[in-house]
Design an enzyme around this catalytic site. Structure first.
Site, PDB file in Angstrom:
ATOM      1  N   ARG A   1       0.309   5.849  -2.710  1.00  0.00           N
ATOM      2  CA  ARG A   1      -0.374   7.145  -2.640  1.00  0.00           C
ATOM      3  C   ARG A   1       0.580   8.248  -2.189  1.00  0.00           C
ATOM      4  O   ARG A   1       1.448   8.021  -1.344  1.00  0.00           O
ATOM      5  CB  ARG A   1      -1.573   7.074  -1.696  1.00  0.00           C
TER       6      ARG A   1
ATOM      7  N   ASP B   1      -1.782  -7.731  -5.595  1.00  0.00           N
ATOM      8  CA  ASP B   1      -3.025  -7.775  -4.830  1.00  0.00           C
ATOM      9  C   ASP B   1      -2.783  -8.636  -3.593  1.00  0.00           C
ATOM     10  O   ASP B   1      -2.695  -9.871  -3.688  1.00  0.00           O
ATOM     11  CB  ASP B   1      -4.131  -8.363  -5.692  1.00  0.00           C
ATOM     12  N   VAL B   2      -2.683  -8.004  -2.426  1.00  0.00           N
ATOM     13  CA  VAL B   2      -2.358  -8.758  -1.215  1.00  0.00           C
ATOM     14  C   VAL B   2      -3.483  -9.690  -0.795  1.00  0.00           C
ATOM     15  O   VAL B   2      -3.262 -10.597   0.016  1.00  0.00           O
ATOM     16  CB  VAL B   2      -1.993  -7.821  -0.041  1.00  0.00           C
TER      17      VAL B   2
ATOM     18  N   LYS C   1      -9.429  -4.851  12.063  1.00  0.00           N
ATOM     19  CA  LYS C   1      -8.267  -4.381  12.817  1.00  0.00           C
ATOM     20  C   LYS C   1      -8.144  -5.089  14.164  1.00  0.00           C
ATOM     21  O   LYS C   1      -7.029  -5.362  14.631  1.00  0.00           O
ATOM     22  CB  LYS C   1      -8.349  -2.866  12.996  1.00  0.00           C
TER      23      LYS C   1
ATOM     24  N   TYR D   1     -14.490  -2.525   9.174  1.00  0.00           N
ATOM     25  CA  TYR D   1     -13.141  -1.986   9.343  1.00  0.00           C
ATOM     26  C   TYR D   1     -12.587  -2.300  10.729  1.00  0.00           C
ATOM     27  O   TYR D   1     -11.479  -2.838  10.871  1.00  0.00           O
ATOM     28  CB  TYR D   1     -13.159  -0.474   9.105  1.00  0.00           C
TER      29      TYR D   1
ATOM     30  N   ALA E   1     -13.570  -4.500  12.955  1.00  0.00           N
ATOM     31  CA  ALA E   1     -13.421  -5.934  13.195  1.00  0.00           C
ATOM     32  C   ALA E   1     -12.159  -6.469  12.534  1.00  0.00           C
ATOM     33  O   ALA E   1     -11.459  -7.322  13.098  1.00  0.00           O
ATOM     34  CB  ALA E   1     -14.646  -6.689  12.685  1.00  0.00           C
TER      35      ALA E   1
ATOM     36  N   ASN F   1       0.783  -2.567   5.211  1.00  0.00           N
ATOM     37  CA  ASN F   1       0.070  -1.290   5.271  1.00  0.00           C
ATOM     38  C   ASN F   1      -1.138  -1.239   4.340  1.00  0.00           C
ATOM     39  O   ASN F   1      -1.991  -0.374   4.507  1.00  0.00           O
ATOM     40  CB  ASN F   1       1.041  -0.159   4.907  1.00  0.00           C
TER      41      ASN F   1
ATOM     42  N   GLY G   1       0.818  -1.209   0.000  1.00  0.00           N
ATOM     43  CA  GLY G   1       0.000   0.000   0.000  1.00  0.00           C
ATOM     44  C   GLY G   1       0.845   1.248   0.000  1.00  0.00           C
ATOM     45  O   GLY G   1       0.572   2.204   0.731  1.00  0.00           O
ATOM     46  N   ALA G   2       1.878   1.275  -0.858  1.00  0.00           N
ATOM     47  CA  ALA G   2       2.881   2.341  -0.798  1.00  0.00           C
ATOM     48  C   ALA G   2       2.766   3.363  -1.915  1.00  0.00           C
ATOM     49  O   ALA G   2       3.674   4.184  -2.086  1.00  0.00           O
ATOM     50  CB  ALA G   2       4.286   1.718  -0.827  1.00  0.00           C
TER      51      ALA G   2
END
Length: 285
Positions: free
Chosen positions: A20, A83-84, A191, A187, A189, A110, A17-18
């Site tokens: 942006r 795609d993780v 985390k 979201y 849940a 991330n 997720g690096a």
């Protein structure tokens, strides 16, 4: 003698997720490069039509732009569209990382599902559609946030064990896991589950000297929160809920992540560390 973080020379970090420009992932990648790491950067290959205006104005190129920043610091960079939430794609990412750099030492999970209609009461979670594919929004959040973290941690932990040199896995959680606010069911849940996975894997991987921790940011100024109107709404949110009176930055999170990867953080594992400016559970009166 000046105090400095150590343990990064010759090390390789993977940051998901690096891509942006205003984010957590980009500052984390840059900070690890500044510390001395070569960096693998992943993103989803976003359509340019989805870029916020500031990225368009800057001529932003997602993970390729971050890779340029890493290289400008004298470190090697490998941008990979991945795609993780796809375990096969994660296994391929491990292979590409090892093929390019021969090792992996730090993994920062991330990547997160975009805020896309999931912030509603649990009973009202609707269907998320993409082409002919229909997935419940709950499932979309779980696939990226929780399953992606699991797939990444599982695959890269195997590689670290094979190397035999230890390492560190950092999972990006959220203050939402503590607040458990209404309309955050998917979201929050995801985390909460990430925090649990962190503790379990820390206990499992400790004998191999692989540390696993989670960092849980509060309100951070990133493009993910562009749906919150700036001005009074934003100022009231920050002023009423954050004891230190300002939103966090990606750099704030990057400092903590870098410390947890360093030799100075070598006796920290199994922890969820909230980094939120003193987020208050209820607004100031």
């Amino acid at each position: 003698m000046a105090y400095s973080l150590t343990g990064f020379d010759g090390k390789v970090a993977v940051v998901t997720g690096a891509g942006r420009m205003r984010s957590i992932g980009r500052p984390v990648a840059v900070a690890l490069a500044q510390a001395g790491c070569d960096v693998v950067l992943t993103g989803t290959g976003r359509n340019r039509d989805s870029y916020p205006q500031d990225e368009r104005d800057a001529g932003w190129c997602d993970i390729d732009s971050v890779a340029q920043e890493v290289r400008a610091l004298g470190r090697r960079a490998l941008p990979v569209v991945a795609d993780v939430s796809d375990p096969a794609a994660v296994d391929l990412l491990v292979a590409k990382t090892v093929d390019a750099f021969g090792r992996v030492d730090f993994v920062i999970n991330n990547a997160g599902a975009a805020r896309a209609g999931d912030r509603v009461p649990a009973a009202d979670l609707a269907i998320w559609r993409s082409g002919d594919l229909a997935i419940e929004k709950w499932q979309k959040v779980m696939d990226v946030n929780l399953n992606g973290t699991f797939y990444m941690s599982r695959a890269f932990a195997r590689q670290m064990r094979e190397q035999g040199n230890g390492g560190a896995i950092i999972n990006v959680s959220s203050v939402a896991a503590e607040l458990l606010a209404p309309q955050t069911s998917a979201y929050a849940a995801s985390k909460v589950a990430i925090n649990g996975l962190t503790t379990i894997m820390a206990r499992e991987l400790g004998p191999e000297q692989i540390r696993v921790n989670a960092v849980a940011p509060g309100i951070v100024e990133t493009s993910r929160l562009d749906d919150v109107p700036r001005g009074k709404v934003w100022d009231d949110l920050v002023g009423n809920y954050i004891a230190l009176g300002r939103a966090g930055t990606g750099e704030d999170i990057a400092h903590l992540v870098t410390f947890l990867c360093s030799e100075q953080g070598a006796w920290i594992s199994g922890q969820t560390i909230y980094i939120d400016g003193g987020h208050l559970p209820t607004p100031r009166q």
